[in-house]
Design a protein around this motif. Structure first.
Motif, PDB file in Angstrom:
ATOM      1  N   SER A 130       7.361 -15.630   4.450  1.00  0.00           N
ATOM      2  CA  SER A 130       6.583 -14.359   3.853  1.00  0.00           C
ATOM      3  C   SER A 130       7.421 -13.019   4.576  1.00  0.00           C
ATOM      4  O   SER A 130       7.313 -13.020   5.733  1.00  0.00           O
ATOM      5  CB  SER A 130       5.149 -14.224   3.728  1.00  0.00           C
ATOM      6  N   ARG A 131       8.023 -12.128   3.743  1.00  0.00           N
ATOM      7  CA  ARG A 131       8.517 -11.005   4.362  1.00  0.00           C
ATOM      8  C   ARG A 131       8.170  -9.635   3.989  1.00  0.00           C
ATOM      9  O   ARG A 131       7.619  -9.492   2.689  1.00  0.00           O
ATOM     10  CB  ARG A 131      10.402 -11.164   3.878  1.00  0.00           C
ATOM     11  N   ASP A 141      -5.310 -24.991  -1.957  1.00  0.00           N
ATOM     12  CA  ASP A 141      -4.100 -24.362  -2.590  1.00  0.00           C
ATOM     13  C   ASP A 141      -3.057 -23.666  -1.452  1.00  0.00           C
ATOM     14  O   ASP A 141      -3.788 -22.655  -1.109  1.00  0.00           O
ATOM     15  CB  ASP A 141      -4.285 -23.634  -3.917  1.00  0.00           C
ATOM     16  N   ILE A 142      -1.925 -23.812  -1.347  1.00  0.00           N
ATOM     17  CA  ILE A 142      -1.306 -23.103  -0.339  1.00  0.00           C
ATOM     18  C   ILE A 142      -0.994 -21.639  -0.954  1.00  0.00           C
ATOM     19  O   ILE A 142      -0.761 -20.747  -0.094  1.00  0.00           O
ATOM     20  CB  ILE A 142       0.127 -23.582  -0.075  1.00  0.00           C
ATOM     21  N   SER A 143      -0.848 -21.278  -2.239  1.00  0.00           N
ATOM     22  CA  SER A 143      -0.871 -19.896  -2.943  1.00  0.00           C
ATOM     23  C   SER A 143      -1.821 -19.161  -2.406  1.00  0.00           C
ATOM     24  O   SER A 143      -1.717 -18.006  -2.194  1.00  0.00           O
ATOM     25  CB  SER A 143      -0.647 -20.143  -4.168  1.00  0.00           C
ATOM     26  N   TRP A 144      -3.111 -19.827  -2.562  1.00  0.00           N
ATOM     27  CA  TRP A 144      -4.438 -18.970  -2.227  1.00  0.00           C
ATOM     28  C   TRP A 144      -4.615 -18.682  -0.602  1.00  0.00           C
ATOM     29  O   TRP A 144      -5.064 -17.719  -0.089  1.00  0.00           O
ATOM     30  CB  TRP A 144      -5.708 -19.604  -2.728  1.00  0.00           C
ATOM     31  N   PHE A 145      -4.136 -19.775   0.047  1.00  0.00           N
ATOM     32  CA  PHE A 145      -4.060 -19.680   1.586  1.00  0.00           C
ATOM     33  C   PHE A 145      -3.196 -18.408   1.837  1.00  0.00           C
ATOM     34  O   PHE A 145      -3.517 -17.834   2.486  1.00  0.00           O
ATOM     35  CB  PHE A 145      -3.380 -20.916   2.117  1.00  0.00           C
ATOM     36  N   MET A 146      -2.007 -18.325   1.360  1.00  0.00           N
ATOM     37  CA  MET A 146      -0.917 -17.392   1.586  1.00  0.00           C
ATOM     38  C   MET A 146      -1.384 -16.016   1.049  1.00  0.00           C
ATOM     39  O   MET A 146      -1.369 -14.698   1.807  1.00  0.00           O
ATOM     40  CB  MET A 146       0.137 -17.604   1.125  1.00  0.00           C
ATOM     41  N   ARG A 147      -2.359 -16.084  -0.153  1.00  0.00           N
ATOM     42  CA  ARG A 147      -2.764 -14.874  -0.613  1.00  0.00           C
ATOM     43  C   ARG A 147      -3.957 -14.306   0.313  1.00  0.00           C
ATOM     44  O   ARG A 147      -3.926 -12.963   0.789  1.00  0.00           O
ATOM     45  CB  ARG A 147      -3.611 -14.971  -1.955  1.00  0.00           C
ATOM     46  N   TRP A 173       3.928  -6.691   1.361  1.00  0.00           N
ATOM     47  CA  TRP A 173       4.789  -7.779   1.267  1.00  0.00           C
ATOM     48  C   TRP A 173       5.866  -8.002   0.012  1.00  0.00           C
ATOM     49  O   TRP A 173       5.405  -7.334  -0.918  1.00  0.00           O
ATOM     50  CB  TRP A 173       3.979  -9.257   1.184  1.00  0.00           C
ATOM     51  N   GLU A 174       6.753  -8.881   0.162  1.00  0.00           N
ATOM     52  CA  GLU A 174       7.494  -9.009  -1.086  1.00  0.00           C
ATOM     53  C   GLU A 174       6.330 -10.048  -2.185  1.00  0.00           C
ATOM     54  O   GLU A 174       5.438 -10.443  -1.731  1.00  0.00           O
ATOM     55  CB  GLU A 174       8.563  -9.961  -0.897  1.00  0.00           C
ATOM     56  N   GLY A 175       6.993  -9.825  -3.282  1.00  0.00           N
ATOM     57  CA  GLY A 175       6.136 -10.236  -4.560  1.00  0.00           C
ATOM     58  C   GLY A 175       5.677 -11.891  -4.505  1.00  0.00           C
ATOM     59  O   GLY A 175       4.592 -12.180  -4.493  1.00  0.00           O
ATOM     60  N   ARG A 176       6.623 -12.618  -3.807  1.00  0.00           N
ATOM     61  CA  ARG A 176       6.365 -14.020  -3.760  1.00  0.00           C
ATOM     62  C   ARG A 176       6.815 -14.529  -2.551  1.00  0.00           C
ATOM     63  O   ARG A 176       7.719 -14.082  -1.897  1.00  0.00           O
ATOM     64  CB  ARG A 176       7.473 -14.867  -4.693  1.00  0.00           C
ATOM     65  N   PHE A 177       6.059 -15.568  -1.955  1.00  0.00           N
ATOM     66  CA  PHE A 177       6.583 -16.089  -0.626  1.00  0.00           C
ATOM     67  C   PHE A 177       7.394 -17.126  -0.902  1.00  0.00           C
ATOM     68  O   PHE A 177       7.194 -17.825  -1.986  1.00  0.00           O
ATOM     69  CB  PHE A 177       5.412 -16.549   0.347  1.00  0.00           C
TER      70      PHE A 177
END
Length: 323
Positions: A21-22, A135-141, A162-166
């Motif tokens: 994530s950037r 869910d890794i998307s929820w983890f990162m969110r 953050w950028e829109g998508r990791f």
């Protein structure tokens, strides 16, 4: 057009994923802003503490991580079996540590009697939350939102941090997993902000080194870093959950690789190679290429070409890049 996240993740193919994530524009996660002279180093602690706290809530473990100045890397292991075995009460309790939940789930956690309609509603909520907690998307969110809010509060501003998508890469075999972990752990060395892996602040490799030197037997999982996925040995080990090599083998491999990467070395390869390279069927040049340029060596999927093609078919890709 980018593929939706669900088209990039298949737990049937692998439980391991490399995520990056950037920050956007000139936003600083950490480090020193040369333009203003302001230091953001303390934000590394924010991110590291939050990151290491989430496996206690999610059915997701951390295999490796490195926190850089404007981005971070993390290798995640999704433990679907753990999520499956949680009771409904455990699911609701974990979800409430992240969000408010609902009136029905609050009553449930207080052991108050529910109507039949409320039981149905609760059942649907528990099913949804159980999926999200693996869910890794929820983890990162959850991770990124917490840091973005804190950073915007400190900067007295609003808007995207953050950028829109990791970015995520599925690690399909042992070679890809260990090469990616070494790539992540050696990021500060490659960026010339640390001379050796054990001096790389805010990385998983430093935490593993620090814990390993405190014990005469670093390999048993009980003697390893509690917040990180342990190294449990080779694949035939009876303990199912854990990284498939001994910790000491991995530390030796990263140490050897880090010494080659360092700028003050001439680049000649040592004749004494970690034996783990033989087991991975990798020559030293191939290993160094992967451990220094993993993100450019692979795209969405990382692993043996046949394995990548198989997973691409499983997820409905018409074409998939294998190298």
């Amino acid at each position: 057009m980018p593929k939706p996240r669900k088209a990039q993740i298949s737990l049937d193919a692998t439980p391991y994923y490399h995520c990056v994530s950037r920050c956007v524009r000139r936003a600083f996660l950490c480090g020193l802003d040369d333009l203003t002279g302001k230091s953001y180093e303390h934000r590394r602690g924010w991110l590291e503490n939050k990151l290491l706290s989430l496996p206690a809530i999610f059915a997701i473990d951390i295999a490796a991580y490195a926190i850089m100045s404007n981005h971070y890397h993390v290798v995640l292991y999704v433990d679907a079996e753990q999520a499956k075995n949680w009771t409904d009460y455990e699911v609701a309790e974990r979800w409430h540590k992240l969000f408010r939940g609902s009136l029905v789930s609050t009553k449930f956690l207080k052991h108050q009697e529910l109507t039949e309609g409320e039981k149905i509603t609760l059942g649907l909520q528990i099913t949804k939350w159980r999926e999200r907690l693996q869910d890794i998307s929820w983890f990162m969110r959850v991770l990124n939102e917490a840091i973005a809010r804190e950073a915007n509060r400190e900067d007295q501003c609003s808007g995207r941090f953050w950028e829109g998508r990791f970015k995520s890469q599925a690690l399909l075999d042992e070679k890809a997993l260990l090469a990616c972990m070494a790539y992540v752990d050696l990021n500060p060395v490659r960026a010339k902000i640390a001379r050796t892996p054990e001096h790389s602040d805010h990385t998983s490799i430093k935490k593993r080194y620090q814990t390993a030197v405190k014990t005469q037997e670093p390999n048993p999982s009980k003697n390893q870093v509690k917040e990180l996925l342990p190294f449990t040995g080779y694949p035939n080990n009876e303990q199912k959950k854990g990284l498939p090599v001994p910790l000491t083998d991995y530390l030796a491999l990263v140490d050897w690789t880090g010494r080659i990467v360092r700028e003050d070395k001439c680049g000649a390869l040592s004749n004494t190679l970690p034996p783990i390279l033989d087991r991975l069927s990798l020559d030293q040049q191939e290993w160094l290429r992967l451990s220094q340029s993993f993100e450019t060596s692979y795209k969405t999927f990382a692993g043996d070409s046949d394995r990548i093609k198989l997973v691409g078919q499983l997820l409905g890709y018409q074409r998939v890049r294998t190298t």
